[in-house]
Design a protein around this motif. Structure first.
Motif, mmCIF file in Angstrom:
data_model
loop_
_atom_site.group_PDB
_atom_site.id
_atom_site.type_symbol
_atom_site.label_atom_id
_atom_site.label_comp_id
_atom_site.label_asym_id
_atom_site.label_seq_id
_atom_site.Cartn_x
_atom_site.Cartn_y
_atom_site.Cartn_z
ATOM 1 N N UNK A 209 38.840 39.754 45.281
ATOM 2 C CA UNK A 209 39.029 40.736 46.343
ATOM 3 C C UNK A 209 39.757 40.117 47.537
ATOM 4 N N UNK A 210 39.417 38.877 47.855
ATOM 5 C CA UNK A 210 40.118 38.196 48.951
ATOM 6 C C UNK A 210 41.570 37.931 48.586
ATOM 7 N N UNK A 211 41.822 37.534 47.344
ATOM 8 C CA UNK A 211 43.190 37.264 46.910
ATOM 9 C C UNK A 211 44.040 38.526 46.976
ATOM 10 N N UNK A 212 43.463 39.658 46.614
ATOM 11 C CA UNK A 212 44.180 40.927 46.700
ATOM 12 C C UNK A 212 44.572 41.224 48.146
ATOM 13 N N UNK A 213 43.633 41.005 49.076
ATOM 14 C CA UNK A 213 43.931 41.215 50.493
ATOM 15 C C UNK A 213 45.035 40.275 50.959
ATOM 16 N N UNK A 214 44.958 39.013 50.568
ATOM 17 C CA UNK A 214 45.974 38.037 50.943
ATOM 18 C C UNK A 214 47.334 38.413 50.378
ATOM 19 N N UNK A 215 47.380 38.849 49.123
ATOM 20 C CA UNK A 215 48.642 39.239 48.489
ATOM 21 C C UNK A 215 49.272 40.430 49.209
ATOM 22 N N UNK A 216 48.429 41.362 49.650
ATOM 23 C CA UNK A 216 48.956 42.504 50.411
ATOM 24 C C UNK A 216 49.527 42.041 51.748
ATOM 25 N N UNK A 217 48.799 41.176 52.434
ATOM 26 C CA UNK A 217 49.260 40.689 53.736
ATOM 27 C C UNK A 217 50.573 39.915 53.617
ATOM 28 N N UNK A 218 50.741 39.189 52.511
ATOM 29 C CA UNK A 218 51.952 38.377 52.314
ATOM 30 C C UNK A 218 53.088 39.174 51.675
ATOM 31 N N UNK A 219 52.822 40.441 51.321
ATOM 32 C CA UNK A 219 53.815 41.291 50.661
ATOM 33 C C UNK A 219 54.335 40.619 49.383
ATOM 34 N N UNK A 220 53.395 40.204 48.553
ATOM 35 C CA UNK A 220 53.742 39.538 47.299
ATOM 36 C C UNK A 220 54.422 40.508 46.340
ATOM 37 N N UNK A 221 55.273 39.957 45.482
ATOM 38 C CA UNK A 221 55.929 40.760 44.453
ATOM 39 C C UNK A 221 55.020 40.995 43.253
ATOM 40 N N UNK A 243 42.236 45.765 23.749
ATOM 41 C CA UNK A 243 42.843 45.252 24.975
ATOM 42 C C UNK A 243 43.745 46.304 25.598
ATOM 43 N N UNK A 244 43.742 46.340 26.928
ATOM 44 C CA UNK A 244 44.640 47.227 27.661
ATOM 45 C C UNK A 244 45.948 46.489 27.907
ATOM 46 N N UNK A 245 47.034 47.108 27.512
ATOM 47 C CA UNK A 245 48.360 46.516 27.669
ATOM 48 C C UNK A 245 48.958 46.879 29.032
ATOM 49 N N UNK A 246 49.062 48.163 29.303
ATOM 50 C CA UNK A 246 49.678 48.649 30.539
ATOM 51 C C UNK A 246 48.873 49.832 31.037
ATOM 52 N N UNK A 247 48.633 49.894 32.367
ATOM 53 C CA UNK A 247 47.729 50.905 32.877
ATOM 54 C C UNK A 247 48.027 51.179 34.347
ATOM 55 N N UNK A 248 47.783 52.415 34.771
ATOM 56 C CA UNK A 248 47.883 52.748 36.190
ATOM 57 C C UNK A 248 46.527 52.471 36.849
ATOM 58 N N UNK A 249 46.514 52.239 38.168
ATOM 59 C CA UNK A 249 45.224 52.053 38.848
ATOM 60 C C UNK A 249 44.316 53.263 38.698
ATOM 61 N N UNK A 250 44.907 54.456 38.754
ATOM 62 C CA UNK A 250 44.104 55.671 38.645
ATOM 63 C C UNK A 250 43.406 55.762 37.287
ATOM 64 N N UNK A 271 43.624 47.731 43.973
ATOM 65 C CA UNK A 271 43.838 47.822 45.422
ATOM 66 C C UNK A 271 45.219 47.309 45.795
ATOM 67 N N UNK A 272 45.647 46.211 45.165
ATOM 68 C CA UNK A 272 46.969 45.659 45.461
ATOM 69 C C UNK A 272 48.073 46.619 45.052
ATOM 70 N N UNK A 273 47.986 47.170 43.864
ATOM 71 C CA UNK A 273 49.038 48.067 43.365
ATOM 72 C C UNK A 273 49.095 49.349 44.193
ATOM 73 N N UNK A 274 47.953 49.921 44.511
ATOM 74 C CA UNK A 274 47.929 51.155 45.288
ATOM 75 C C UNK A 274 48.485 50.956 46.700
ATOM 76 N N UNK A 275 48.232 49.775 47.276
ATOM 77 C CA UNK A 275 48.677 49.517 48.646
ATOM 78 C C UNK A 275 50.147 49.153 48.730
ATOM 79 N N UNK A 276 50.681 48.517 47.689
ATOM 80 C CA UNK A 276 52.037 47.964 47.778
ATOM 81 C C UNK A 276 53.041 48.620 46.843
ATOM 82 N N UNK A 277 52.574 49.249 45.763
ATOM 83 C CA UNK A 277 53.489 49.757 44.754
ATOM 84 C C UNK A 277 54.028 48.673 43.844
ATOM 85 N N UNK A 278 53.590 47.430 44.059
ATOM 86 C CA UNK A 278 54.018 46.308 43.226
ATOM 87 C C UNK A 278 53.082 46.175 42.032
ATOM 88 N N UNK A 279 53.271 45.135 41.255
ATOM 89 C CA UNK A 279 52.565 44.976 39.977
ATOM 90 C C UNK A 279 51.495 43.906 40.077
#
Length: 311
Positions: A209-221, A243-250, A271-279
């Motif tokens: 959860x902390x890493x997700x917050x950090x990635x959002x703050x840094x605008x990671x790709x 196994x799940x291959x590809x999935x939306x957050x929803x 949380x990261x994908x919804x906030x940034x639109x990145x992967x």
């Protein structure tokens, strides 16, 4: 690309291994070899878990009865230095001499009124049988809880609100350094009554959860959550497991995952994908190049045919 990679505790110390320095170093060398391959062409920030390590330090501290045991925030800082040093050294041995690798002891603000302080849930330390866990709980006054077919100590795990020291992390990235930060979810600190000063609190923040917050703050790709399984699975442990291959957050949010293992990783990725639109991608560190290429791991992204694609 700018990558933020979270190394799970099993990347540093497998569940079935005794927590010796030699075992930890062997695993870190294996992880560093994987990471060095993607560090060459990307900006890279690493975070890591510390559950086994901080729990071991707590046991060691409690064994010396002449002084009060150090609190979890101080023990967390010790694990940041220890694990960061090992990762830094092994990565620096593999990367060109001109590529700096730097470890930052990172504070993370939490709310002292977070309900998690009244409901310990974060497993730390070694695993015990039920009889051993009952003996440890009675001796240390610790809260113990089931973890798979064993038992572990559980502590408060409040939500991360703010990563402190972002300016330093950004500066280091701009100057080409590989940065190791927010180890173990960061050192938990909370505002005092005045709202100005911060003090350490008795908790361990969830690393994902902390890493997700950090990635959002840094605008990671890309956010990479490396664990000990190759993907997120539906019906884990059942004959229908897949196994799940590809999935939306929803779509991923429609399924339940274990709170003590895959649950926080899924929540962090979504949380990261919804906030940034990145992967974001969850999978095995051994397949990190395929994870970045989109051919391995569970790819969490804004578009997926049908919402969930399974292998």
């Amino acid at each position: 690309m700018k990558l933020v990679v979270a190394l799970g505790g099993n990347a540093l110390l497998r569940r079935d291994q005794p927590p010796t320095a030699d075992n930890q170093l062997e695993n870190i060398r294996r992880a560093a070899a994987q990471l060095a391959r993607v560090a060459a062409d990307n900006d890279l920030v690493l975070t890591h878990g510390n559950g086994p390590q901080v729990g071991l330090l707590a046991l060691q501290a409690a064994a010396y009865v002449n002084v009060d045991a150090y609190p979890l925030d101080v023990l967390g800082a010790q694990t940041d230095g220890m694990i960061g040093y090992l990762l830094e050294q092994e990565l620096a041995n593999l990367l060109p001499a001109a590529r700096a690798v730097t470890t930052l002891i990172t504070r993370v603000e939490v709310d002292e009124d977070d309900p998690a302080f009244h409901h310990p849930s974060k497993p730390i330390g070694p695993v015990y049988t039920q009889a051993e866990s009952e003996r440890v709980a009675a001796d240390k006054g610790w809260v113990m809880a089931p973890d798979g077919d064993a038992f572990r100590r559980v502590v408060a795990s409040p939500q991360p609100l703010r990563v402190l020291g972002l300016q330093a992390i950004r500066w280091l990235l701009e100057h080409g350094a590989v940065v190791i930060a927010a180890g173990g979810g960061g050192i938990p600190v909370a505002s005092t009554g005045s709202g100005e000063s911060l003090q350490g609190v008795e908790a361990v923040i969830d690393k994902d959860l902390c890493t997700s917050l950090l990635a959002r703050d840094l605008q990671a790709d890309v956010l990479v959550i490396a664990t000990d399984v190759p993907a997120v699975y539906l019906d884990w442990g059942q004959p229908t497991q897949r196994a799940i291959d590809k999935v939306t957050p929803q779509a991923l949010a429609q399924h339940d995952f274990a709170a003590g293992s895959m649950g926080p990783k899924v929540a962090a990725a979504c949380a990261f994908v919804l906030a940034t639109g990145q992967r974001a991608v969850i999978g095995s560190l051994d397949q990190i190049e395929g994870m970045l290429a989109g051919t391995a791991g569970t790819q969490v992204c804004t578009e997926a045919a049908g919402g969930v694609n399974t292998l």
